[in-house]
Every structure is written in C-alpha cells, then in structure tokens.
Design an enzyme around this catalytic site. Sequence first.
Site, PDB file in Angstrom:
ATOM      1  CE  LYS A 182     -12.108 -10.238 -20.481  1.00 27.07           C
ATOM      2  NZ  LYS A 182     -13.410  -9.635 -20.784  1.00 27.07           N
ATOM      3  CG  HIS A 190       5.504  -5.702  -4.644  1.00 27.73           C
ATOM      4  ND1 HIS A 190       4.228  -5.646  -4.117  1.00 27.73           N
ATOM      5  CD2 HIS A 190       6.094  -4.519  -4.332  1.00 27.73           C
ATOM      6  CE1 HIS A 190       4.046  -4.469  -3.528  1.00 27.73           C
ATOM      7  NE2 HIS A 190       5.171  -3.777  -3.639  1.00 27.73           N
ATOM      8  CD  GLU A 217       2.697  -8.685  -5.405  1.00 24.13           C
ATOM      9  OE1 GLU A 217       2.381  -7.520  -5.125  1.00 24.13           O
ATOM     10  OE2 GLU A 217       3.504  -9.355  -4.735  1.00 24.13           O
ATOM     11  N   GLY A 227       0.830  -1.199   0.000  1.00 28.88           N
ATOM     12  CA  GLY A 227       0.000   0.000   0.000  1.00 28.88           C
ATOM     13  C   GLY A 227       0.861   1.244   0.000  1.00 28.88           C
ATOM     14  CG  ASP A 247     -16.268 -10.702 -19.392  1.00 27.64           C
ATOM     15  OD1 ASP A 247     -15.409 -11.603 -19.425  1.00 27.64           O
ATOM     16  OD2 ASP A 247     -15.997  -9.510 -19.210  1.00 27.64           O
ATOM     17  CB  CYS A 282       5.172  -3.902   0.172  1.00 21.24           C
ATOM     18  SG  CYS A 282       5.832  -2.253  -0.162  1.00 21.24           S
ATOM     19  CE1 TYR A 283       0.712   0.954   5.674  1.00 19.54           C
ATOM     20  CE2 TYR A 283      -0.588  -1.057   5.846  1.00 19.54           C
ATOM     21  CZ  TYR A 283      -0.325   0.236   6.255  1.00 19.54           C
ATOM     22  OH  TYR A 283      -1.086   0.803   7.248  1.00 19.54           O
TER      23      TYR A 283
END
Length: 510
Positions: A366, A169, A171, A55, A226, A82-83
């Site tokens: 998605k 990070h 990810e 964040g 979708d 991180c945060y």
Amino acid sequence: MRHETILILDYGSQYTQLIARRFRELGVFTRIERGDLPGNEIRAASPVAIVLSGGPASIDDPGSLIPDGAVWKSGVPVLGICYGMQAMAAALGGKVRHSELREYGLAELERVGETGIFEGTPSRQPVWMSHGDSVETPPPGFRVVAKTANTPVAAMVDEGRRLIGLQFHPEVRHTPHGAEMLESFVALTGARRDWNTGAIREELVTALAAQAPEGRVICGVSGGVDSTVTAVLLREAIGDRVVPIFVDTGLLRQDEARQVAARFAGYGLDLDLVDASERFMTALKGVHDPERKRKIIGGLFVEVFEEEARRFSDARFLAQGTLYPDVIESSGVRGTAAVIKTHHNVGGLPERLGLELIEPLRNLFKDEVRRLGEELGLPRELVWRHPFPGPGLAVRILGEVSRERVATLQEADRIVIEEIRAAKLYHDIAQALCVLLPVRSVGVMGDRRTYEEVLAIRAVTTDDFMTADWYRFPPEVLDRIARRVVNEVAGINRVVYDVTSKPPGTIEWE
C-alpha cells in the site's frame, strides 16, 4: 527489467510483510514465499539474499516449517530473525532450548565485540523481543555478538558464510536502531538498489501497453487510491481504451460520486458512473446482521458491475487494484489454501465475462502504491486518504440501513473529517471514522426533551493495521466535533469516543 531480489521465507510471523516493506524502503525488491520453499525454487529465484522470518512455532514442533538445505548452500547472505535464527542454529549444528525465561516486549541488548550488523548503533540499546525458545549453543563457526539479561545468545554471526541470526525483531519501530541493522545487511548483499518509484512507473506502463495491445480494458474503480492509480496507469499506457466503471451504491461518503467523476475528468478519463443506490437500499431493507449486509452488497455489486461491463462488447480485459498483501493471503504462502477475499477478483467476473485479468499493482504494498500515486501527480488528499470499507457506510450503520440513516451518517462523517483536517491532525491518524449506533438516548436541546441516536467516533494510529491504538485527540478538538454534530445533524443528540485498541477490538465496528 528483472530486479535483484531478497527472498523472504515466511514461518508465520505477524511481521513478515513488514520485513518485506522495510527492505523495499531501502531500494531492494522483496518476495515472500513459504518457509519450506523447495531448493529448486530457491535457486530459480536467484536472490541476492535470503531472510528467514519469525513465527509462533517451536523448531521441533510436529509440522513446523523447516528451511530447505539450499538456503545454506546458496552462497548469499542469510538473515534469520527470531524463529528464523533458531531454524538456522538447529540446521547448522547448534542447540535450541525451550526457555522458562521468555521475553516479550522491550529488552536491553548489549553488544559483545564488534560486527558489521550493529555498525553505527549503541553498545546498549532497546530491542523488541517476542520469543519463548532461545539458541543455547551457536553452531560451529558462529560467534555470539549480542546478549540480553534473559537471552545469552541474542545475536550470532558467521562472517565467512555471511550468516546472521537475530533473536529480536529489527523490522519493528520498537527497535529504534533496527533500520541501521537492516541497512548494514543490505550493504552486505552488494545489491544495486534499483527498486524505486520512477522505475516502477516506467516498467508498469510499458508492461500494460504490451499486455493490452488492443481492445478495451474495463477498470472497476471505487474512488480510492488503489483503483485510481490502476486507472491512471492504464490511461498512460493505452490512452482512451480504458473504461473506468464506478458503481454508486448509495453507501458512499457525502457527494463522493460527483467528486470522483470530476476527479477522473481531470485525469482525462470519462468515468462510466452507474447509480444503483435504489437497488442497494431495497436489498438492505430489514437487514441487521453485519455479515448478511456484506454478502448482499458484494453479490449485488457483482451483478450491477457485470450488467454494465457487458455494454462494452469490444472489451478484452478487466483491470483491478489487487495489492501484494492480497496475493500473499490468497496464494497459501502461510501454508493454508486461503480463498481470495470476496472483494477481490470482482466475484469471478473475469471468467464470467470472458475477460483477461490485469493486476498492475499485484507486486506492490500500500505505501508503494501511495508513492506511485504521487509520482503520477495524483492529489495528496486522495493519495493519503484514510481507508474506506468496501461495503461503505453500511458497516458503519449498526442495525438496519436506510436512506435517512445513511444521510445522517454522511453529514456527521463530513463534520468529523472537516474538523480533523482543520486541526491539521488528518495525517497523524491512520484511520478516522464514525459509527451510527442503533441506540437512542435522552437529551435536552433548548427547552425540549429529545430522544435520538448516538454517534460513536473512532480514530486509530497504526503502521500495518494488524494492531492499532486509539488516537489521543486534544480535548478541544473532540469538543468542537461533538458540538457541531449535535447542533448541525438532525437525529443525533449524543457523541461518544471509542478508546478500544486492536486487539481486542477491530478498527471497524462491523
């Protein structure tokens, strides 16, 4: 079936949804909630693990979100990123400092000792950093397991309590061994990894049959993945009681209405196609402002859809292809009372028509919907189609929209996509589009001077559409595109290529 869940507490990171997707790719369902989720709700979720996101705030900023104490008492593995690592340190007796040696971008991580989170990764490796504050002193019971040149505590662990903090990070793709780290964390949870496409399909079909045991289900479709997946799931669950309604605004790709009708017929679905193109063109006459265009198109779409839906007096439900990111943005997860996007909830139609809303995809990202589409047997061409804006070509025609300019752009768009596919580049590009500019330039065609419109081509690569880079076409492909457009499309005598990344630009021009 209740899936084992990794609970992700969001502190405003641009990567929070990416964290959720990465764990789902590893077979574990994820839920994103506010960073200050109350303890009783944490306990009610019964997660197999908790992840604290990054964040932009400092841990001691007024109003910054703090994890509830139930996180540390949950007894499940907790990963702070991180945060989230700083929040973990501050809550458990460590010290966080404001550092003058900030780290943004790639940094070299050096492991200190051995620990499971780094299993199978090099002792030195690049990682993606984005922080100013740092953990200066880990809490009691933690040990430092990695550092960088500017961050002495780049990773910390408390093996006994299964608590892990990573200042970087894992990810993002810029951390090459991040996937292995997340895999190690999932292994620590002991999760049974029951989140897969086959199970999702079976559960959704069963749930839809139970949710709509009788009466018609009206399903608004656009031709995109979708809404198509939504309609085909309903067809599998309730048969011919589903009524797909397709509104042709006249702002679609060339011949798209006919193609969508043929495609749905192949799925065993009788498409209710409404040609409202004349109404849209009349409403857009003389309109140049992009926001006005969007509002006019959105309002008229709702009006047309409502008129058509009222023809089916036995309808009891309205289905739409809302995805999990839409739910997150609309639910105030980030601490704001966000309003649902105007192109979702079809302008409040469920209430106006007295219908119950069905959203089978509301827990999916998605990429999961695309994989579900493949599971349902939808053609790859549709499943992996590039995004197309809700207002259609109106926001790719700068200036006034007219039938003539729409036809010009449709023809140019067809050529651009044709050439990209012929060069086998379509799936290397996240989104390709062309924009008709309200600019005329001088040209020479044969021995004749021309004064015609300019076409801008845009193609980008991106993982999440939050940031994007312009695609580096082979020059010969751009050359073929430009030659074909100028030679084959009346009204265009110049082609330019957009080399702006996002940020500072947006992907669409309007």
